[in-house]
Design an enzyme around this catalytic site. Structure first.
Site, PDB file in Angstrom:
ATOM      1  N   SER A  17       6.596   9.309  -7.453  1.00 56.31           N
ATOM      2  CA  SER A  17       5.832   8.306  -8.183  1.00 56.31           C
ATOM      3  C   SER A  17       6.704   7.607  -9.231  1.00 56.31           C
ATOM      4  O   SER A  17       7.724   7.022  -8.880  1.00 56.31           O
ATOM      5  CB  SER A  17       4.589   8.961  -8.796  1.00 56.31           C
ATOM      6  OG  SER A  17       3.675   8.000  -9.261  1.00 56.31           O
ATOM      7  N   ASP A 111      -2.159   8.198   0.691  1.00 54.43           N
ATOM      8  CA  ASP A 111      -1.723   7.784  -0.647  1.00 54.43           C
ATOM      9  C   ASP A 111      -2.138   6.340  -0.898  1.00 54.43           C
ATOM     10  O   ASP A 111      -1.598   5.411  -0.288  1.00 54.43           O
ATOM     11  CB  ASP A 111      -0.203   7.930  -0.761  1.00 54.43           C
ATOM     12  CG  ASP A 111       0.311   7.687  -2.175  1.00 54.43           C
ATOM     13  OD1 ASP A 111      -0.442   7.146  -3.008  1.00 54.43           O
ATOM     14  OD2 ASP A 111       1.477   8.042  -2.441  1.00 54.43           O
ATOM     15  N   HIS A 146      -1.175  11.307  -2.912  1.00 55.89           N
ATOM     16  CA  HIS A 146      -0.081  10.944  -3.816  1.00 55.89           C
ATOM     17  C   HIS A 146       0.381  12.217  -4.514  1.00 55.89           C
ATOM     18  O   HIS A 146      -0.225  12.661  -5.498  1.00 55.89           O
ATOM     19  CB  HIS A 146      -0.576   9.912  -4.829  1.00 55.89           C
ATOM     20  CG  HIS A 146       0.494   9.339  -5.695  1.00 55.89           C
ATOM     21  ND1 HIS A 146       1.466   8.495  -5.211  1.00 55.89           N
ATOM     22  CD2 HIS A 146       0.746   9.484  -7.027  1.00 55.89           C
ATOM     23  CE1 HIS A 146       2.264   8.135  -6.197  1.00 55.89           C
ATOM     24  NE2 HIS A 146       1.853   8.728  -7.311  1.00 55.89           N
TER      25      HIS A 146
END
Length: 329
Positions: A17, A111, A146
């Site tokens: 991320s 995600d 995610h």
């Protein structure tokens, strides 16, 4: 921070991320010392500069995360042009360094935070910049949310997106896959140890921070296998994502993601730099403890530098690398 005589030319980096966006920055800016990178749910270098009619923050939270269509996603031609401009100016290392590197990329099909569309743009960016397609392992068929992926049943179910963003998606062991891919050209990479047996150190990160506005913690973490105590090992930098620093999830990212077990069997030191949440008077606005890929840590808000060797967070990480490369005392 101990001096460990690491082989600085064998350095690599990975992250999830915001840590993946920072991975792109560390990898591109300091490519002279990089062997490769592992990018889990992150966009290309300088992604927040994609569209001049948007602010950096607007690009970072729109085009670079969940764009409606590729046409409003990362602006790959503009990012390539900016990268080459910075390389020629000496603000980042020469892009020709990338031609023999190895990259691992991952995008979960569940995600919706940083979508596969953004990761596809990053793949295009890297290959057009000079990383051979044959040197990139790009996985985008796992039904993961995610998160960073492990093979530990105690972690979050694979398809979810929720704290601490560490998910169980058998048989994927992401730290293993990242190290395998990055160092693939140096002979067989050993499987991970059954359990970590090295030393996990809390180290003084504050000493390396160039300003008080970095939104980085006073401490970082360093994993040193017994075989690396006298020098001669390689360095891998593992960058957590938003809401994953030790002030938020404790030791989970630097103890349970699998890097340390890979380090024990592959002569790797693992550095875990730490970002932290910050906001309020005199502090950068970073409430989720993300790494800076849009300019919150810059000393000049009107022209923020978060993407060259002079950017505060990048400067701090490079200073830690340089310290670890000094000869063992």
């Amino acid at each position: 921070m101990p001096a460990l005589g690491i082989d600085i030319k064998e350095t690599s980096v990975s992250g999830l991320s915001s840590g993946a966006f920072m991975t792109s920055q560390v990898y591109i800016v300091f490519s002279d010392i990089m062997k490769g990178a592992g990018i889990v749910a992150g966009g290309p270098y300088y992604c927040a500069g994609s569209w001049s009619f948007n602010t950096y923050l607007q690009n970072a939270t729109g085009a670079c995360m969940n764009p409606l269509t590729p046409s409003v996603g990362p602006n790959v031609p503009a990012l390539l042009a900016k990268t080459q401009q910075l390389s020629k100016a000496g603000s980042i290392d020469p892009t020709t360094n990338l031609s023999d590197d190895h990259i691992y990329m991952f995008s979960g099909t569940q995600d919706t935070t940083v979508t596969t569309m953004v990761m596809d743009a990053n793949y295009q960016y890297l290959t057009q910049l000079g990383v051979p397609a044959a040197n990139i392992e790009y996985i985008k068929n796992v039904a993961a949310g995610h998160a960073f992926i492990t093979d530990s049943k105690s972690d979050t179910s694979c398809g979810l997106t929720q704290p601490p963003y560490i998910n169980y998606c058998p048989p994927t062991e992401q730290a293993d896959a990242i190290i395998q891919q990055i160092y693939a050209d140096e002979g067989p990479v050993n499987p991970p140890a059954a359990s970590a047996s090295g030393e996990l150190l809390q180290v003084d990160q504050k000493a390396f921070l160039p300003t008080a506005m970095t939104s980085m913690s006073d401490n970082a973490y360093l994993y040193v296998p017994k075989s690396c105590e006298q020098g001669g090992c390689r360095l891998h930098i593992a960058l957590h994502g938003c809401e994953q620093g030790y002030k938020v999830i404790g030791d989970q990212y630097y103890s349970t993601t699998g890097y340390n077990e890979m380090a024990d069997t592959n002569k790797l030191v693992i550095l875990y730099p730490q970002a932290e949440p910050s906001q309020g008077a005199g502090k950068p606005y970073n409430p989720k403890g993300c790494w800076d890929f849009w300019g919150y840590s810059a000393t000049n808000p009107a022209n923020p530098d978060f993407y060259t060797r002079d950017a505060p967070q990048l400067k701090a990480i490079k200073a830690m690398i340089d310290r670890l490369a000094q000869p063992v005392q």
